[in-house]
Design an enzyme around this catalytic site. Structure first.
Site, short mmCIF file in Angstrom:
data_model
loop_
_atom_site.label_atom_id
_atom_site.label_comp_id
_atom_site.label_asym_id
_atom_site.label_seq_id
_atom_site.Cartn_x
_atom_site.Cartn_y
_atom_site.Cartn_z
N ASP A 137 46.15 24.77 40.44
CA ASP A 137 45.56 25.39 41.52
C ASP A 137 44.63 24.59 42.19
OD1 ASP A 137 45.24 27.50 43.04
OD2 ASP A 137 45.15 29.20 41.50
N GLU B 117 42.36 43.34 50.91
CA GLU B 117 42.78 42.99 49.64
C GLU B 117 43.39 41.73 49.71
OE1 GLU B 117 45.56 45.40 47.83
OE2 GLU B 117 46.99 45.53 49.69
#
Length: 881
Positions: free
Chosen positions: A272, A619
């Site tokens: 990541d 979100e």
């Protein structure tokens, strides 16, 4: 003269065997190119210097011209369509695809996305084969993390809370993306984030997740196991967090023991972005002291590509070189990583000459096609979940007057979710209703913002081109690039920051703009600003950055600012064109804004549609949202934000037919409206055609078949702390309280009956399986789809409440009956023990087959179905996955 890629690879191979470059002939080159991809990869790597090898470890890998290796950027996103690469088919967000419970559909979606990636690659690939950010063939999707807690902002990217459903969806998506031939994949899929990664966002770079052996085996790893062993994903992305004290991208237990030793994974691992830097950073894991050690630990454990944002030393090839020179990392380990990377690049055709690339039938025009949009519309239809229906739907007759209220009624953001592309012709809910009910009068009043009073256009009377307000309006500069660089292509006064990108040339997508001036408030209090319709912009008030949505990849923020009535504040707005060509304009929310207009419109309507929920600006991934109920991209509460609840309660009190259409990537509660609204539709982020699909559902053009892939709780207070990764008390499997709408719930316009349930064997020895069958009948006068779900329940302290063990989406004509069969293996009867061992114990297994779980929603609706009892004798130990 530049060598063609195939010839250059042949030169590398010949050099590896001692032949001279001059001796390589065309037939020899062709022969070399057709050899095993790994052998070719090894031959290429053998020709590289240490510095060249180190450069290829980075996600933004530079060219090596002398070997005919083009530059390549490994970073491409494709959760629900080609992302961040201009116009593409934008399918429902992953959580919406999961709500279809339709694995063949998800596989078809994956096929289209893979095709569009090939088309986007062809659109921008350079003459030497180089390709850039978001335009490659290594797709960092799907996300099979378990949506264990509804407060997680990135749960929208997943397939929900259940390991079995997530596994089936993930495998289908990967198989669609990559295609059937591993020697020639359409694209490379990277399953993420390995492992035990699901919030909170604010802590992900430093979180050390202590996970029990049972939860690891029973919940967190099964979908990854399925993705690797069944889906044969080419890649795995390791996570930011640590697991049991070791950062995931340096975790040999995860990357070596499970992934390569146990699961026989042959592909590559990508970190990541920034996760390798986290291994040594003081503010993150600080697992080692130096960037050289971080790189060495990651590569040694099995990480092959380092993704980084460029501000860390781990992003520098010099750090990798130093790690080798310091004896921290062997060159053989570095070679091993590069062998994997060039193996997949070769199989993808990324080093092939243009005429020799695979999939010649795919052209640069094969994206956003009519066929792809048609599949998108069908996906949206199947993703919608009818949570409640008091008989209002489907509408018996076209309404004469519809009041459309709410912040998501005309919002493109509410369609696309995060990690998205740009729909060419997005259909919002408002647009869908207008098209489906052309004879109706439709009154649209936003009524409320998402987390603040309704946003409205900043009036020209509140904008000044100079500090004395002697000139009304703003000053605008437009640039013929996306970075506000150089001299503006045009400049001058403008009444407001209102415009359409690309007009009059709708295909111009390379502009940016800056507006400057002053704003004067008419009342005191907190104001929120937005540039409606745009996705890349930022706003400053008196030099304070109050909205930062410039780079949707990382990170974003929005906050209110207190203004005083009559006072003048410096204003600066900057925006870049992101491909959506609707109207953009500067808006604000005023503290004294009233929702009376919305109520008045609703009072006169035959039908009220309230479009509630969230967007990717509220979100999502590690962002700043300074609003009550939000934190770091996550939520602290799961109810609708207060302004929306207030508006909804006022509408519900009118007594008019009210349909609540909620757009969100996560579960929500709707207060008293759960009982007062006649119907509730969970729309998720339904993609570019989503508004049309919702309008068709209301009209009854199709029967809804979506089912919840997660639990809609009544309150976040029912749950354990967000940071607790233990599964007790979470998801339908371990939660013992009352829910609003249970996992698997969803209503239909048809009536289905379950009869004559049978077991091929009602008594088995532990380790054996059986077959369950049931007669399903559509008792209604219309064709409809039913999602048949099979759950198993065991007794004992270690057993969950119930576990999904099989499912199938079935379409039946009016009055049609069909006997369905489900093969249940020994695993369906098993329970994972505290030590992580999976066993089948003697005793009773209760099996339920029906249209949902055998529990009621808050509305009192219970799914139809049948219960069966299976008796197990003896004891058997099973493999963990």
């Amino acid at each position: 003269m530049r060598l063609c890629l195939i010839g250059a690879i042949a030169l590398a191979l010949s050099a590896a065997t001692g032949a001279t470059a001059a001796a390589v002939t065309a037939p020899a080159a062709a022969s070399a190119a057709s050899g095993p991809s790994m052998q070719r990869a090894q031959a290429l790597v053998a020709q590289m210097t240490l510095a060249e090898k180190a450069s290829q470890l980075q996600h933004d890998s530079p060219a090596i011209p002398r070997l005919g290796i083009p530059a390549y950027n490994w970073w491409s996103e494709g959760l629900h369509g080609v992302a961040r690469a201009d116009v593409a088919t934008v399918f429902p967000q992953a959580i919406g695809l999961a709500a279809s419970w339709d694995t063949p559909l998800v596989q078809r979606v994956g096929e289209v996305i893979g095709t569009e990636f090939r088309a986007k690659f062809l659109n921008t690939v350079a003459a030497d084969g180089s390709s850039g950010l978001y335009r490659g063939l290594t797709v960092w999707s799907p996300n099979v993390n378990i949506f264990r807690d509804p407060r997680w902002g990135r749960g929208q990217e997943t397939y929900g809370e259940d390991p079995a459903l997530t596994s089936r969806m993930g495998v289908a998506f990967i198989q669609g993306l990559q295609g059937p031939d591993p020697n020639q994949p359409r694209v490379s899929a990277a399953v993420k984030h390995f492992a035990v990664h699901s919030g909170p966002e604010a802590d992900r770079h430093k979180e050390d997740v202590q996970v029990s052996p049972r939860d690891l085996v029973d919940t967190y790893l099964p979908a990854f196991h399925a993705a690797v062993t069944e889906g044969r994903a080419e890649s795995v992305m390791c996570a930011y967090n640590a697991v049991d004290g070791v950062p995931a991208c340096a975790n040999e237990r995860l990357l070596q023991h499970y992934l390569r030793d146990e699961w026989k994974f042959q592909g590559h691992v990508v970190s990541d972005c920034g996760a390798v830097a986290d291994i040594h950073m003081d503010w993150a894991h600080h697992y080692v002291k130096t960037p050289e050690e971080a790189v060495a630990r990651a590569v040694h454990a099995g990480t092959d590509v380092i993704c980084d944002f460029g501000g860390n030393k781990t992003a520098s090839p010099a750090t990798t070189v130093a790690a080798v020179q310091q004896g921290l990392l062997s060159e053989a380990e570095l070679d091993r990583a590069l062998h994997r990377l060039f193996d997949v690049r070769l199989r993808l055709g990324l080093l092939a000459a243009p005429g020799q690339r695979p999939f010649p039938e795919i052209t640069a025009r094969d994206f956003d096609t009519p066929a792809h949009r048609a599949l998108n519309l069908e996906s949206a239809r199947r993703s919608l979940v009818l949570l409640k229906n008091d008989g209002l739907l489907p509408l018996k007759a076209p309404p004469r007057r519809i009041a459309v209220i709410g912040p998501n009624a005309d919002s493109v953001d509410a369609l696309v979710g995060n990690y998205n592309g740009t729909p060419s012709k997005p259909i919002t809910l408002l647009a869908g209703l207008k098209a489906r009910f052309p004879g109706a009068r439709i009154d649209f009043v936003e009524g409320t913002g998402w987390v603040a009073p309704a946003l409205e256009d900043v009036p020209a009377s509140s904008l000044c081109a100079d500090a004395t307000c002697s000139r009304a309006g703003l000053n605008v500069e437009r640039f013929a690039n996306l970075k506000l660089e150089g001299s503006p292509s045009s400049a001058g006064p403008t009444p407001q920051a209102a415009f359409k990108w690309g007009w009059p040339d709708a295909y111009d997508r390379l502009e940016s703009a800056r507006w400057t001036g002053f704003v004067r408030a008419s009342e005191s209090g907190e104001h929120l600003f937005r540039l409606k319709g745009n996705r890349g912009y930022r706003v400053w008030i008196d030099g304070q950055l109050v909205v930062d949505l410039w780079d949707i990849a990382w990170p974003t923020s929005t906050r209110g600012v207190t203004l005083k009535a009559g006072q003048t504040y410096a204003l600066r707005v900057e925006a870049l064109q992101t491909g959506w060509e609707g109207d953009q304009r500067l808006q604000w929310s005023r503290p004294g804004a009233s929702d009376d207009a919305a109520v008045a419109a609703a009072r006169k309507a035959d039908l009220v549609v309230f479009a509630s929920g969230l967007t990717w600006e509220l979100e999502g991934e590690e962002m700043t949202v300074l609003a009550p109920g939000f934190a770091g991209g996550d939520r602290t509460r799961i109810d609708l934000p207060a302004p929306q609840l207030k508006m909804l309660e006022r509408l519900a009190a009118l007594g008019r037919p009210l349909v609540l259409v909620n757009f969100s990537g996560s579960p929500m509660t709707f207060g008293a409206a759960t009982q007062k609204a006649a119907a509730i539709v969970q729309a998720w982020y339904p993609g570019g055609e989503g508004g049309q699909a919702v309008a068709e559902l209301l009209a009854g053009d199709f029967s809804p078949s979506g089912r919840l892939p997660l639990t809609f709780y009544r309150s976040a207070e029912q749950l354990p702390p967000f940071k607790d990764y233990g599964m007790q008390g979470r998801t339908y499997r371990w939660f013992k309280g009352e829910t609003s709408f249970p996992f698997g719930h969803g209503l239909s316009y048809a009536r289905f009956a379950y009869a004559q349930p049978r077991l091929a064997r009602s008594r088995i020895t532990a380790g054996q399986g059986t077959q369950l069958s049931v007669l399903l009948k559509n008792e209604s006068p219309r064709e409809a789809a039913e999602v048949v779900q099979v759950y198993a329940r065991r007794s004992g302290a270690m057993a969950p409440e119930r576990t999904l063990v099989a499912f199938q989406r079935v379409v039946l004509r009016a009055g049609e009956s069909r006997r369905l069969s489900f093969d249940l293996d020994a695993k369906a009867m098993s329970v994972v023990q505290a030590d992580g061992e999976r066993v089948v114990e003697a005793g009773s297994v209760w099996l339920w087959v029906g249209g949902g779980q055998p529990v009621a929603a808050v509305t009192g609706v219970r799914a139809p179905g049948q219960m069966l009892k299976l008796q197990v004798s003896g004891r058997a130990e099973l493999p963990p996955f």
